[in-house]
Design a protein around this motif. Structure first.
Motif, mmCIF file in Angstrom:
data_model
loop_
_atom_site.group_PDB
_atom_site.id
_atom_site.type_symbol
_atom_site.label_atom_id
_atom_site.label_comp_id
_atom_site.label_asym_id
_atom_site.label_seq_id
_atom_site.Cartn_x
_atom_site.Cartn_y
_atom_site.Cartn_z
ATOM 1 N N CYS A 246 -3.632 -2.813 -13.344
ATOM 2 C CA CYS A 246 -3.826 -1.661 -14.209
ATOM 3 C C CYS A 246 -3.171 -1.893 -15.560
ATOM 4 O O CYS A 246 -2.042 -2.364 -15.627
ATOM 5 N N THR A 247 -3.884 -1.532 -16.622
ATOM 6 C CA THR A 247 -3.323 -1.492 -17.965
ATOM 7 C C THR A 247 -3.868 -0.255 -18.661
ATOM 8 O O THR A 247 -5.078 -0.041 -18.689
ATOM 9 N N TYR A 248 -2.960 0.568 -19.182
ATOM 10 C CA TYR A 248 -3.335 1.728 -19.994
ATOM 11 C C TYR A 248 -2.755 1.503 -21.385
ATOM 12 O O TYR A 248 -1.541 1.414 -21.547
ATOM 13 N N ASN A 249 -3.623 1.395 -22.395
ATOM 14 C CA ASN A 249 -3.183 1.233 -23.782
ATOM 15 C C ASN A 249 -3.340 2.557 -24.503
ATOM 16 O O ASN A 249 -4.451 2.949 -24.866
ATOM 17 N N GLY A 250 -2.227 3.250 -24.690
ATOM 18 C CA GLY A 250 -2.243 4.499 -25.438
ATOM 19 C C GLY A 250 -1.873 4.242 -26.882
ATOM 20 O O GLY A 250 -1.628 3.106 -27.287
ATOM 21 N N GLY A 251 -1.817 5.307 -27.643
ATOM 22 C CA GLY A 251 -1.440 5.186 -29.042
ATOM 23 C C GLY A 251 0.019 4.812 -29.220
ATOM 24 O O GLY A 251 0.377 4.087 -30.148
ATOM 25 N N THR A 252 0.874 5.292 -28.313
ATOM 26 C CA THR A 252 2.311 5.044 -28.439
ATOM 27 C C THR A 252 2.899 4.349 -27.217
ATOM 28 O O THR A 252 4.105 4.158 -27.147
ATOM 29 N N TYR A 253 2.077 3.978 -26.264
ATOM 30 C CA TYR A 253 2.585 3.403 -25.021
ATOM 31 C C TYR A 253 1.609 2.374 -24.473
ATOM 32 O O TYR A 253 0.426 2.352 -24.824
ATOM 33 N N LYS A 254 2.136 1.526 -23.602
ATOM 34 C CA LYS A 254 1.308 0.605 -22.829
ATOM 35 C C LYS A 254 1.894 0.556 -21.420
ATOM 36 O O LYS A 254 3.097 0.364 -21.250
ATOM 37 N N VAL A 255 1.036 0.758 -20.443
ATOM 38 C CA VAL A 255 1.416 0.671 -19.036
ATOM 39 C C VAL A 255 0.747 -0.565 -18.464
ATOM 40 O O VAL A 255 -0.454 -0.762 -18.650
ATOM 41 N N SER A 256 1.515 -1.399 -17.775
ATOM 42 C CA SER A 256 0.964 -2.571 -17.100
ATOM 43 C C SER A 256 1.588 -2.653 -15.721
ATOM 44 O O SER A 256 2.810 -2.610 -15.598
ATOM 45 N N LEU A 257 0.752 -2.766 -14.717
ATOM 46 C CA LEU A 257 1.278 -2.886 -13.361
ATOM 47 C C LEU A 257 0.263 -3.574 -12.480
ATOM 48 O O LEU A 257 -0.913 -3.690 -12.821
ATOM 49 N N SER A 258 0.749 -4.029 -11.332
ATOM 50 C CA SER A 258 -0.148 -4.640 -10.358
ATOM 51 C C SER A 258 0.306 -4.248 -8.956
ATOM 52 O O SER A 258 1.495 -4.065 -8.705
ATOM 53 N N GLY A 259 -0.678 -4.093 -8.105
ATOM 54 C CA GLY A 259 -0.431 -3.732 -6.714
ATOM 55 C C GLY A 259 -0.602 -2.246 -6.454
ATOM 56 O O GLY A 259 -0.258 -1.417 -7.288
ATOM 57 N N ARG A 260 -1.157 -1.953 -5.296
ATOM 58 C CA ARG A 260 -1.433 -0.568 -4.904
ATOM 59 C C ARG A 260 -0.157 0.270 -4.863
ATOM 60 O O ARG A 260 -0.146 1.414 -5.333
ATOM 61 N N ASP A 261 0.920 -0.257 -4.303
ATOM 62 C CA ASP A 261 2.151 0.524 -4.213
ATOM 63 C C ASP A 261 2.665 0.913 -5.592
ATOM 64 O O ASP A 261 3.073 2.060 -5.814
ATOM 65 N N ALA A 262 2.652 -0.020 -6.542
ATOM 66 C CA ALA A 262 3.096 0.281 -7.902
ATOM 67 C C ALA A 262 2.178 1.303 -8.565
ATOM 68 O O ALA A 262 2.641 2.203 -9.273
#
Length: 177
Positions: free
Chosen positions: A43-59
């Motif tokens: 998963c990667t979410y690129n927002g205007g002021t943030y970025k989320v990066s993760l991998s794996g169902r639990d995360a």
């Protein structure tokens, strides 16, 4: 080239999968989330002021369960899907997102749109999200108190994680200064 009945059926199942994802996060149905993702989801979410990066169902489940907490209000509408079945057990999809996220605890109100790019994999006859990525098209941030609004309904207040139940997910979010 016309679609086969199987391809049409697969596309409809994928639409239901994505709608189930949006409904689960907006209503705090976190028990439904694990079944929506492959074990190795990225998963990667690129927002205007943030970025989320993760991998794996639990995360993924931990991130979503802590983000859509008891102090939040959320609305996600995914529309205009462009789904391509790329194999017997694989597909891709583009979605246009419109969302509102209000965090009463931080006095934050976000309105935005984004383009989701997903990959899907069928496991055991069930379509799941293998990867999901969004890039913002619009992101408007303001203080919720400036709207002079007050929620009359807030489902996440009862279904979302309470402050003492939340875990630290700060290592998954990178904020722009």
């Amino acid at each position: 080239m016309p679609y086969t009945l199987q391809q049409l059926s697969d596309m409809e199942e994928i639409k239901v999968l994505k709608h189930r994802y949006f409904r689960a996060i907006d209503t705090g149905d976190f028990a439904a989330l694990p079944a929506l993702f492959t074990a190795d989801v990225a998963c990667t979410y690129n927002g205007g002021t943030y970025k989320v990066s993760l991998s794996g169902r639990d995360a993924m489940v931990e991130f979503l369960s802590n983000s859509f907490h008891s102090g939040a209000l959320a609305m996600h509408i995914g529309s205009m899907p462009e789904i391509s079945v790329t194999g017997d057990n694989s597909a891709t999809g583009l979605w246009y997102l419109q969302d509102v996220f209000i965090d009463l605890e931080k006095d934050a109100h976000t309105f935005g749109t984004a383009i989701y790019t997903d990959a899907y994999r069928r496991e055991g006859g069930v379509w799941k999200i293998e990867s999901t990525y969004y890039d913002r098209v619009i992101e408007v941030l303001r203080k919720f108190s400036e709207t002079k609004g007050k929620p009359s309904v807030q489902r996440l207040a009862t279904t979302g994680r309470k402050p003492h139940e939340r875990t630290d997910i700060s290592h998954l979010i990178h904020w722009d200064e």
